[in-house]
Motif scaffolding. Structure first.
Motif, short mmCIF file in Angstrom:
data_model
loop_
_atom_site.label_atom_id
_atom_site.label_comp_id
_atom_site.label_asym_id
_atom_site.label_seq_id
_atom_site.Cartn_x
_atom_site.Cartn_y
_atom_site.Cartn_z
N VAL A 256 48.56 46.73 50.50
CA VAL A 256 47.84 46.66 49.77
C VAL A 256 46.69 46.02 48.73
CG1 VAL A 256 47.62 47.77 47.14
CG2 VAL A 256 48.84 48.39 48.67
N TYR A 257 45.87 45.41 49.15
CA TYR A 257 45.06 44.27 48.84
C TYR A 257 44.17 44.63 47.37
CZ TYR A 257 44.60 43.67 53.81
OH TYR A 257 45.20 43.99 55.27
N ASP A 258 45.01 43.76 46.75
CA ASP A 258 44.24 43.24 45.07
C ASP A 258 43.29 41.65 44.65
OD1 ASP A 258 45.33 46.06 44.10
OD2 ASP A 258 47.53 44.93 44.01
N PHE A 259 42.42 42.75 44.66
CA PHE A 259 41.16 41.38 44.93
C PHE A 259 41.19 41.33 42.83
CE2 PHE A 259 40.07 43.79 47.83
CZ PHE A 259 39.90 41.70 48.86
N ILE A 260 40.85 40.04 42.58
CA ILE A 260 41.05 39.27 41.18
C ILE A 260 39.83 38.94 40.55
CG2 ILE A 260 41.44 37.72 39.33
CD1 ILE A 260 43.84 39.28 40.52
N ASP A 261 38.81 40.25 40.41
CA ASP A 261 37.17 40.03 39.70
C ASP A 261 37.67 39.12 38.62
OD1 ASP A 261 34.71 40.93 40.01
OD2 ASP A 261 35.51 42.24 39.10
N ASN A 262 35.87 38.15 39.21
CA ASN A 262 35.78 37.63 37.77
C ASN A 262 34.69 36.49 38.81
OD1 ASN A 262 35.35 34.62 36.02
ND2 ASN A 262 36.71 35.68 35.20
N GLN A 263 33.44 36.60 38.00
CA GLN A 263 32.09 36.49 38.78
C GLN A 263 31.87 35.22 38.25
OE1 GLN A 263 30.06 38.29 40.86
NE2 GLN A 263 31.63 39.76 40.61
N GLU A 264 32.57 34.41 37.10
CA GLU A 264 32.08 33.55 36.57
C GLU A 264 32.32 32.90 37.28
OE1 GLU A 264 32.98 30.28 33.13
OE2 GLU A 264 33.80 33.11 33.02
N PHE A 265 33.91 32.57 38.16
CA PHE A 265 34.50 31.90 39.27
C PHE A 265 34.24 32.36 41.02
CE2 PHE A 265 37.49 30.71 35.81
CZ PHE A 265 37.26 30.10 35.47
N PHE A 266 34.10 33.14 40.96
CA PHE A 266 33.68 33.96 42.07
C PHE A 266 32.56 34.09 42.74
CE2 PHE A 266 38.38 35.08 41.66
CZ PHE A 266 39.34 33.62 41.50
N PRO A 280 39.61 24.01 39.20
CA PRO A 280 39.17 25.52 38.17
C PRO A 280 39.09 26.93 38.60
CG PRO A 280 37.80 23.94 37.91
CD PRO A 280 37.78 23.31 39.53
N LYS A 281 38.66 27.14 39.32
CA LYS A 281 39.02 28.42 40.42
C LYS A 281 39.79 28.89 40.80
CE LYS A 281 36.01 28.69 43.57
NZ LYS A 281 35.29 28.53 45.01
N TYR A 282 41.14 27.66 40.83
CA TYR A 282 42.09 28.33 41.76
C TYR A 282 43.63 28.12 40.70
CZ TYR A 282 40.01 28.90 46.26
OH TYR A 282 38.74 29.52 47.11
N CYS A 283 42.79 26.73 39.61
CA CYS A 283 43.58 27.35 38.61
C CYS A 283 43.74 29.16 37.96
CB CYS A 283 43.51 26.28 37.48
SG CYS A 283 43.45 24.70 37.95
N TYR A 284 42.14 29.15 37.62
CA TYR A 284 42.96 30.32 37.00
C TYR A 284 43.13 31.69 37.88
CZ TYR A 284 39.73 34.84 36.39
OH TYR A 284 40.35 36.71 36.85
N PHE A 285 42.64 31.30 39.42
CA PHE A 285 43.14 32.46 40.26
C PHE A 285 44.69 32.22 40.21
CE2 PHE A 285 44.32 32.62 45.48
CZ PHE A 285 44.39 34.35 44.35
N SER A 286 45.23 31.42 40.44
CA SER A 286 46.82 31.46 40.73
C SER A 286 47.62 32.21 39.06
CB SER A 286 47.65 29.54 40.14
OG SER A 286 46.55 29.28 42.38
N LYS A 287 46.94 31.65 38.28
CA LYS A 287 47.55 32.56 36.78
C LYS A 287 46.93 34.10 36.51
CE LYS A 287 48.17 31.59 31.99
NZ LYS A 287 47.72 30.70 30.44
N ALA A 288 46.09 34.15 37.09
CA ALA A 288 45.40 35.36 36.72
C ALA A 288 46.65 36.72 37.74
CB ALA A 288 43.92 35.76 36.91
#
Length: 653
Positions: A256-266, A280-288
């Motif tokens: 199962v591949y789960d993609f974290i969606d956020n246009q502001e960062f990705f 900032p991008k990977y600080c957000y990604f790790s917590k999300a």
């Protein structure tokens, strides 16, 4: 049954054809029934006692058969016609007597004269056939009336043959968190590991989810198949804002591949832009990623993080997520390349993470006086640390390879392991590779590999000659890959019998240098300044040797690909290269490649010349090593088993 016209010399066979029909398959078995007797031989062997008891009955019927000879000569045709209705009338009785009849097959040979008898003899034999029925019941090991008689042989012998069994061990759930994964997005070996390792772990009784950023550069064919799983908002650091977190899901081959969606960062075209944008991008990604696991209510036993982009996951887990459901998970952090660590000033990382002050102490994220190191923090808070080869695990604890973290790694060495990567045989298999001119395997590599060489030479505009020694180099064009050594020896390599093919992109100085050599040695040197996956496959298949003279190499996949394609590696003894390539020994023929130890251009040239000597002078020995390399297991199976054992060690419940 079709009836033949009786002839004077063949009257008895004609009567014999009628006898089985009228006698209900009696002991006087006709000649036409002989094939059926052969088919029932296995059953007959099992019922020998019944046969012995039935023999007297067969002999008792012989006088009756002799009395019928006179009637046969007088009324042969009427007897044949009368037997046909009799056969129908006695069909039920024949079925009941059939076991006894088949059991008495051996006696049939002795009573062939009786088989020539007419209808009267057949009618007299009918009671005798019924009398033999009790004798047939005694052995009765299996229903004899089954024509194939599969009593003594297994019905499906193939199912009983030993089959490759998956690694049987307790089931564990594992969440992989990383910044790239083939085929969605890939810039290097990390993408291959994130793709192949979860698939192999699924075969070894693991439940696996892979969590990735939903980059805008992911091909549309995958974007269209993603399924919306939900959304929520999350605070981030000291920004005072709530950030959108969308979850898009894609299921493929049990993973199962789960993609974290956020246009502001990705929304950028590439996964990695610059450190200013990536922090900032990977600080957000790790917590999300952790928040998404709680949102989905899918709590893994182990969270496996990869490189600095996911290194904050263990830090978040042991601080801000400690009291949440996902907080019970154990963490593993894998170092794919220690050179990249995610270092930025402490105020910026405090702003984007919101982590407590103790995280920014010297034993955790703090580095020097003003900086915070994301990878260093992950190493401190992770339950286990792995890297992609045993030699590299030792090397990174030394000043030469430690990238200023050698002291930190030595402190945490008790939880540091080295596990060599593998390659995916589904993607890298010369027997099925669609990119090749001619497919081959270990049984015919010597017959077909040269055809791929000629096709590669034609594709790249090189002199077509299967006798040339072709060296491939597939790499990022950076200093780490030892390209300064290659640059120093190219003039010595170009001796008229050697061709060099370079594929890759990177530092402009190396791109320009290899373009110069292509012009200087037209037809003998090819510089493909690009990333072309299909062409890489063809170089592996068409080259004789692959050059990997890295200054340092955590694991390296190119040498594994080369060996599986029958191309011998020429490597420096460092990291995973040392763990996977054994130097060729000219005295006993051991080894699977050519190596050199110190980082020196002269030693590299010497290794290449040793390889060329074996190729041109001792071709038989060269071909032996080619086949030995193709036979070597470099798949993910063994590596995945070691990771599974590590997960079980962390979760002994």
């Amino acid at each position: 049954m079709a009836r033949k016209k009786p002839e004077p010399a063949k009257k008895q066979p004609a009567a014999a054809k009628a006898a089985p029909a009228s006698a209900g398959k009696t002991v006087a078995v006709v000649e036409q029934a002989k094939p059926a007797v052969k088919e029932a031989e296995p059953a007959v062997k099992a019922e020998k006692p019944a046969v012995k008891k039935a023999e007297p009955t067969a002999k008792a019927e012989k006088p009756a058969a002799e009395q019928a000879k006179t009637a046969e000569k007088k009324a042969e045709k009427p007897a044949v016609k009368k037997t046909e209705p009799a056969a129908k009338a006695e069909k039920a009785a024949a079925k009941k007597a059939e076991p006894a009849v088949k059991a008495e097959a051996p006696a049939a040979k002795k009573t062939e004269p009786a088989a020539k008898a007419e209808k009267p003899a057949a009618k007299k034999a009918k009671p005798a056939a019924k009398k033999t029925k009790p004798a047939a019941k005694k052995p009765a090991p299996a229903p004899v009336n089954e024509v194939p008689a599969p009593v003594e042989e297994p019905v499906h012998p193939v199912e009983e043959a030993p089959m490759e069994q998956p690694y049987v061990s307790p089931r564990r759930s594992v969440a992989f968190i990383g910044s790239e994964c083939h085929p969605f997005v890939k810039t290097g070996g990390l993408g291959d590991v994130m793709y192949a390792l979860p698939r192999e772990l699924v075969k070894q009784n693991c439940d696996v989810r892979v969590i990735l950023p939903r980059y805008a550069c992911i091909p549309q064919q995958y974007q269209e198949k993603m399924v919306y799983r939900g959304e929520f908002y999350m605070d981030l650091g000291l920004t005072g804002r709530s950030y959108y977190v969308g979850i898009m899901e894609y299921v493929w081959d049990g993973v199962v591949y789960d993609f974290i969606d956020n246009q502001e960062f990705f929304s950028a075209g590439n996964p990695y832009i610059s450190l200013v944008d990536d922090i900032p991008k990977y600080c957000y990604f790790s917590k999300a990623a952790l928040a998404a696991l709680n949102f989905l209510n899918w709590i893994p036993d182990v969270i496996h993080c990869h490189d600095w982009q996911a290194a904050l996951v263990p830090v978040y887990l042991r601080t801000m997520f400690q009291g949440t459901p996902v907080g019970r998970a154990k963490t593993v952090l894998t170092i794919h390349n220690l050179r990249f660590q995610g270092i930025y000033n402490i105020p910026t990382l405090k702003y984007w993470t919101g982590l407590p002050n103790e995280v920014f102490e010297m034993g955790a994220m703090k580095q020097d006086y003003e900086d915070a190191n994301m990878l260093k923090g992950g190493l401190a808070y992770a339950d286990r640390i792995t890297t992609v080869s045993g030699t590299y695990a030792w090397e990174i604890q030394t000043p030469e390879y430690g990238e200023h973290l050698e002291d930190h790694l030595r402190y945490h060495s008790y939880k540091l392991r080295g596990i060599v990567n593998g390659i995916d045989y589904g993607m890298w298999n010369p027997a099925t590779d669609p990119a090749l001119a001619v497919n081959y395997d270990i049984t015919n590599v010597l017959d077909h590999k040269w055809q791929n060489k000629l096709a590669l030479q034609e594709e790249l505009g090189l002199v077509q000659d299967q006798g040339k020694f072709v060296i491939g180099l597939i790499s990022r064009l950076t200093n780490q890959k030892g390209l300064d050594l290659v640059n120093a020896i190219v003039p010595e390599l170009m001796d008229g019998n050697t061709q060099v093919i370079v594929l890759g992109t990177g530092d402009k100085q190396y791109e320009d240098t290899f373009r110069y050599y292509e012009n200087a040695y037209r037809g003998m040197f090819s510089a493909c300044i690009q990333y072309d996956e299909s062409r890489a496959h063809r170089i592996y298949a068409g080259a004789d040797a692959l050059l990997v003279p890295s200054r340092f190499e955590p694991c390296g996949l190119t040498q594994l690909n080369a060996m599986h394609y029958g191309t011998l590696p020429i490597v420096r003894e460092t990291g995973g290269l040392k763990d996977t390539v054994e130097p060729y020994n000219i005295f006993n023929g051991d080894g699977n490649g050519f190596t050199f130890d110190r980082y020196d251009a002269g030693l590299l040239l010497d290794a290449v010349n040793r390889a060329k000597t074996e190729y041109f002078v001792n071709r038989y020995h060269w071909d032996e090593v080619v086949q030995r390399d193709m036979a070597k297991d470099v798949s993910w199976q063994n590596s995945a088993r070691q990771y599974k054992d590590l997960y079980l060690e962390l979760t002994p419940w």
